[in-house]
Design a protein around this motif. Structure first.
Motif, PDB file in Angstrom:
ATOM      1  N   ARG A 155      43.573  34.769  40.923  1.00 42.44           N
ATOM      2  CA  ARG A 155      43.413  35.695  42.057  1.00 42.44           C
ATOM      3  C   ARG A 155      42.583  34.653  43.333  1.00 42.44           C
ATOM      4  NH1 ARG A 155      39.621  39.755  38.765  1.00 42.44           N
ATOM      5  NH2 ARG A 155      39.756  38.171  37.130  1.00 42.44           N
TER       6      ARG A 155
ATOM      7  N   THR B 278      36.160  35.415  43.059  1.00 38.31           N
ATOM      8  CA  THR B 278      37.606  35.535  42.556  1.00 38.31           C
ATOM      9  C   THR B 278      38.912  36.002  43.790  1.00 38.31           C
ATOM     10  OG1 THR B 278      35.610  37.350  41.376  1.00 38.31           O
ATOM     11  CG2 THR B 278      38.361  37.691  41.444  1.00 38.31           C
ATOM     12  N   TYR B 279      38.773  35.949  45.230  1.00 40.88           N
ATOM     13  CA  TYR B 279      39.063  36.544  46.131  1.00 40.88           C
ATOM     14  C   TYR B 279      38.634  35.823  47.342  1.00 40.88           C
ATOM     15  CZ  TYR B 279      40.821  40.262  42.838  1.00 40.88           C
ATOM     16  OH  TYR B 279      41.294  41.792  42.565  1.00 40.88           O
TER      17      TYR B 279
END
Ligand code: CTP
Ligand code: MG
Length: 302
Positions: free
Chosen positions: A15, A285-286
């Motif tokens: 991700r 995460t992103y």
């Protein structure tokens, strides 16, 4: 009491979208793995750290370990405990129920190859963990977790809790999606599907759309966001993983999903208790998480 901190760092970071695995992505000039090790060593809770790295990146992870060791040896860790051999402050300021702080130079750090999923990576690390009294599991993706969170979790386990997680309150309103989407008929002017390109004719009358139906039956006030490090009596964590392994062996793909270690322990009937988490323990995460992490790390360094 001896404490092993397991660091699952073997994920690919799909991700986040970088070419290198997430643990080797940099924030303020250092990898997420190095930041994570800094925090763990600085907290003084770990007698042993076991990193699960992507199989082909084990030597790169070992190089990161060496870099972190050099920084602490030169007094350049992340500050709180300091560097050299004289840095021990056993039972001193900030130490809680865990009796003594482990000096940076005394922490044993091992790197093992991780596996295809997170549970297996944790298990690979657990196999190499020796025989500690307490095990903490801390995602490398939560690289900026403040050392105080490691203290709180370790203190709670030392005081007798079998399973401990750091938590934060829920910010967003949350709703639960019904298990299967429903097909609903659409009026011609319904706006649930994107407009067709201008050149195309209108969709036929009586067409339908699949929609997710939401239930508002969750009480936000009683929900918590769960972070890492999660702390366990070592024997309890081993039992939880053994039991999960057995479930996977017998049920195969039908085995319940395991998103964290506390979830596995809870299936044994063990109570999972909460301590305060920290917004700076965000799970990178992103790409947007990386922007925030960069800001936090730079502010700390000023
Ligand atoms: N992890 C691991 N082994 C795996 C998968 C994940 O050790 N097979 C680790 C990751 O390195 C990370 C933590 O578990 O520190 C939490 O996982 P996540 O944030 O999902 O990281 P990735 O799996 O790398 O990211 P993505 O799901 O976007 O691919
Ligand atoms: Mg993942």
């Amino acid at each position: 009491m001896s404490t092993c901190v397991i660091v699952p760092a073997a994920g690919s970071g799909t991700r986040l979208g970088h070419t290198e695995p997430k643990a080797f992505v940099q924030v303020d000039g250092r990898t997420l793995l190095a930041h994570s090790l800094d925090a763990i060593i600085t907290s003084g809770v770990a007698t042993t750290i076991v990193v699960a790295a992507p199989e082909v990146f084990v030597s790169l992870a070992e190089a990161e370990v060496a870099e972190v060791r050099r920084r602490f040896a030169g007094g350049g860790g992340s500050g709180r405990v300091g560097g050299g051999a004289e840095a021990d402050v056993s039972g001193g300021s900030g130490a809680g129920a865990h009796e003594s702080r482990v000096r940076p130079g005394q922490v044993e750090i091992i790197v093992v190859p991780g596996c295809a999923d997170r549970v297996e990576s944790v298990e690979a690390a657990l196999t190499a963990a020796g025989d500690p009294d307490i095990v903490l599991v801390h995602d490398a993706a939560r690289a900026l977790t403040p050392p105080a969170v490691f203290d709180r979790v370790t203190d709670a386990v030392s005081s007798g809790a079998e399973a401990v997680v750091p938590v934060l309150p829920m910010i967003d309103t949350v709703r639960r999606a019904e298990e299967s989407p429903r097909r609903i008929p659409l009026d011609d002017d319904a706006d649930l599907e994107p407009d067709p390109p201008r050149e195309q004719p209108d969709p036929p009358r009586g067409h339908a759309a699949e929609v997710e139906v939401l239930r508002g039956d969750l009480d936000r006030g009683s929900l918590r966001r769960v972070q890492t490090p999660q702390g366990f009596a070592a024997e309890t964590l081993r039992r939880a993983h053994a039991s999960y392994r057995e479930e996977v062996r017998t049920l195969g793909a039908g085995a319940r999903e395991a998103t964290d270690d506390a979830g596995l322990v809870e299936r044994l009937g063990v109570d999972v208790v909460a301590v305060a988490g920290d917004e700076e323990s965000l799970k990178i995460t992103y790409p947007l998480d990386l922007v925030l992490a960069e800001h936090i790390a730079r502010e700390r360094g000023r």
